[in-house]
Scaffold this motif. Structure first.
Motif, PDB file in Angstrom:
ATOM      1  N   GLN A   5      -0.522  15.062  10.772  1.00 29.49           N
ATOM      2  CA  GLN A   5      -1.223  13.789  10.850  1.00 29.49           C
ATOM      3  C   GLN A   5      -1.329  13.354  12.306  1.00 29.49           C
ATOM      4  O   GLN A   5      -0.613  13.865  13.166  1.00 29.49           O
ATOM      5  N   PRO A  30       6.099  12.694  -1.328  1.00 28.59           N
ATOM      6  CA  PRO A  30       4.740  13.144  -1.627  1.00 28.59           C
ATOM      7  C   PRO A  30       3.918  12.107  -2.380  1.00 28.59           C
ATOM      8  O   PRO A  30       2.682  12.195  -2.414  1.00 28.59           O
ATOM      9  N   GLU A  31       4.585  11.131  -2.998  1.00 28.14           N
ATOM     10  CA  GLU A  31       3.867  10.100  -3.740  1.00 28.14           C
ATOM     11  C   GLU A  31       3.218   9.068  -2.823  1.00 28.14           C
ATOM     12  O   GLU A  31       2.381   8.263  -3.266  1.00 28.14           O
ATOM     13  N   LEU A  32       3.588   9.066  -1.529  1.00 30.23           N
ATOM     14  CA  LEU A  32       3.030   8.127  -0.566  1.00 30.23           C
ATOM     15  C   LEU A  32       1.967   8.817   0.295  1.00 30.23           C
ATOM     16  O   LEU A  32       1.815  10.036   0.262  1.00 30.23           O
ATOM     17  N   ASP A  33       1.253   8.019   1.073  1.00 31.84           N
ATOM     18  CA  ASP A  33       0.130   8.513   1.867  1.00 31.84           C
ATOM     19  C   ASP A  33       0.471   8.354   3.345  1.00 31.84           C
ATOM     20  O   ASP A  33       0.188   7.322   3.957  1.00 31.84           O
ATOM     21  N   TYR A  34       1.097   9.385   3.917  1.00 31.55           N
ATOM     22  CA  TYR A  34       1.519   9.315   5.318  1.00 31.55           C
ATOM     23  C   TYR A  34       0.326   9.532   6.232  1.00 31.55           C
ATOM     24  O   TYR A  34      -0.391  10.531   6.112  1.00 31.55           O
ATOM     25  N   ARG A  35       0.125   8.597   7.213  1.00 29.98           N
ATOM     26  CA  ARG A  35      -1.097   8.609   7.999  1.00 29.98           C
ATOM     27  C   ARG A  35      -0.909   8.980   9.476  1.00 29.98           C
ATOM     28  O   ARG A  35      -1.901   9.285  10.141  1.00 29.98           O
ATOM     29  N   SER A  54       0.821  -1.207   0.000  1.00 35.46           N
ATOM     30  CA  SER A  54       0.000   0.000   0.000  1.00 35.46           C
ATOM     31  C   SER A  54       0.857   1.259   0.000  1.00 35.46           C
ATOM     32  O   SER A  54       2.027   1.244   0.405  1.00 35.46           O
ATOM     33  N   GLU A  55       0.256   2.359  -0.433  1.00 36.69           N
ATOM     34  CA  GLU A  55       0.890   3.667  -0.304  1.00 36.69           C
ATOM     35  C   GLU A  55       0.695   4.242   1.093  1.00 36.69           C
ATOM     36  O   GLU A  55       1.340   5.220   1.468  1.00 36.69           O
ATOM     37  N   ARG A  56      -0.200   3.637   1.895  1.00 35.01           N
ATOM     38  CA  ARG A  56      -0.467   4.118   3.243  1.00 35.01           C
ATOM     39  C   ARG A  56       0.636   3.663   4.200  1.00 35.01           C
ATOM     40  O   ARG A  56       0.979   2.487   4.241  1.00 35.01           O
ATOM     41  N   TRP A  57       1.151   4.596   4.997  1.00 29.40           N
ATOM     42  CA  TRP A  57       2.196   4.204   5.933  1.00 29.40           C
ATOM     43  C   TRP A  57       2.238   5.131   7.139  1.00 29.40           C
ATOM     44  O   TRP A  57       1.713   6.238   7.101  1.00 29.40           O
ATOM     45  N   GLU A 117       5.794  14.108   4.238  1.00 27.49           N
ATOM     46  CA  GLU A 117       5.040  14.501   3.048  1.00 27.49           C
ATOM     47  C   GLU A 117       5.908  15.254   2.052  1.00 27.49           C
ATOM     48  O   GLU A 117       5.691  15.164   0.838  1.00 27.49           O
TER      49      GLU A 117
END
Length: 370
Positions: A309, A192-197, A165-168, A188
């Motif tokens: 986040q 920026p291509e990933l989804d930092y949660r 996943s791009e979520r991390w 971020e």
């Protein structure tokens, strides 16, 4: 759990303290994975992992390389791929032999955490940090380098493991809690291509720069676990990162000898060496009023703003390595800055407090990664 939102102003006026598998090390021509190979070494295996890979990847710090391991959950990846927990470990030493990909999982507590996260369907990527297991001096507690090591380990692991996943999130303990916080402020912009949660940090040495700035030959004995060791590690990393500062000029001959040994002496040998020397014997002159305090802040400081986040902090109330006063001070700064975060204050010590928070950590990661 104590949820802190707008309350904790005026908390703390005390500045207490803190605080393998064989892998090829060829310099990569391009960013990303250099080496990835399945391991069967039981020292690295964790219950709930279907596969454990160790790899070398390109990143910032030392000679531009770090090693890491990735633990893949059992079963089939969900739609969208395995969500990622980027784990940053606590202090294990500075010598290459101390790197977790070589020495194995250091604490049983870490195995418990990893098994819990794997059971929840999270893939774990655990960096060694640059210079720890790879050529060059490990820049201990260098906030910018640590964040890049964490972020780049995630990028590299996603190249190595398809269907991720791009979520991390970033999660860490002690030195790794500091790395996780540093990552949160840069994730971020660096990826920026990933989804930092979100971020989970336990026993993180926040506000440590303010304490280090007070060091000198008159520094009192605070009777805190490993204080001289951490000071020597910071001096070693800062000296390597900022040769313009002449860090050696602030050290006594004995202090210089200790700092010289930091990056090459395994922790088991270095710790008793450091424990025999009080902080007051490490420095030949006060740091206050010199360029060092500001340089230390730039090197390892964690500002109390910019956490966009979800953030969860854990601080053991019996911690003798990173005293609660430092974390409460940071919590007060976060509150005054208007940051939203969760703060858990278990009764245990530096690692015990994390052990008392395993279920809460897992629940937090579930909320932010799903």
């Amino acid at each position: 759990m104590l949820r802190v939102t707008g309350l904790v102003a005026g908390l703390v006026a005390a500045a207490l303290v803190v605080t393998s598998a064989t892998v090829a090390h060829a310099v990569p021509a391009d960013p990303g994975v250099v080496v990835g190979s399945p391991l069967t070494d039981p020292a690295l295996g964790v219950e709930g992992a279907s596969q454990v890979l160790v790899f070398t990847y390109r990143t910032a710090g030392a000679d531009g390389l770090s090693t890491a391991q990735v633990l893949v959950p059992e079963g089939t990846a969900p739609d969208g791929g395995w969500p990622i927990v980027a784990w940053a470990h606590g202090t294990v030493g500075m010598a290459d032999t101390d790197a977790p990909t070589r020495s194995g999982v250091v604490y049983d507590l870490y195995r418990t955490l990893f098994s819990d996260w794997l059971g929840r369907g999270f893939m774990i990527v655990a960096t060694d940090y640059a210079g720890l297991g790879t050529p060059g001096v490990h820049p201990y507690l260098n906030a910018d380098v640590a964040a890049r090591n964490v972020v780049d380990s995630v990028r590299a692991a996603r190249e190595l493991v398809p269907g991720t996943s791009e979520r991390w999130v970033a999660a860490g303990q002690s030195q790794g809690g500091h790395a996780a916080l540093a990552t949160a402020l840069r994730a971020e912009s660096l990826a920026p291509e990933l989804d930092y949660r979100g971020t989970f940090a336990s026993g993180a040495p926040t506000n440590l720069d303010r304490l280090v700035g007070l060091a000198g030959p008159d520094f009192p004995d605070l009777r805190l676990d490993g204080l001289t060791l951490y000071m020597a590690y910071i001096a070693s990393g800062l000296r390597e990162s900022r040769p313009d500062l002449d860090v050696n000029g602030y050290l006594t001959p004995a202090g210089r000898e200790l700092v010289d040994a930091a990056d090459t002496t395994p922790l088991a040998e270095f710790k008793p060496m450091a424990n025999r020397m009080p902080v007051s014997d490490l420095f030949g002159r006060p740091l206050a009023g010199t360029p060092l305090p500001q340089a230390v802040t730039e090197y390892l400081g964690v500002p109390a703003t910019g956490f966009e986040q979800p953030l969860m902090l854990v601080q053991g109330l019996a911690d003798q390595t990173v005293p609660p006063a430092l974390s409460l001070w940071f919590a007060a700064d976060l509150t005054l800055a208007g940051e939203q975060f969760a703060l858990r204050l278990p009764s245990g010590g530096h690692t015990e407090g994390l052990g008392q928070s395993v279920s809460e950590a897992g629940a937090f990661l579930e909320r932010v990664l799903r």
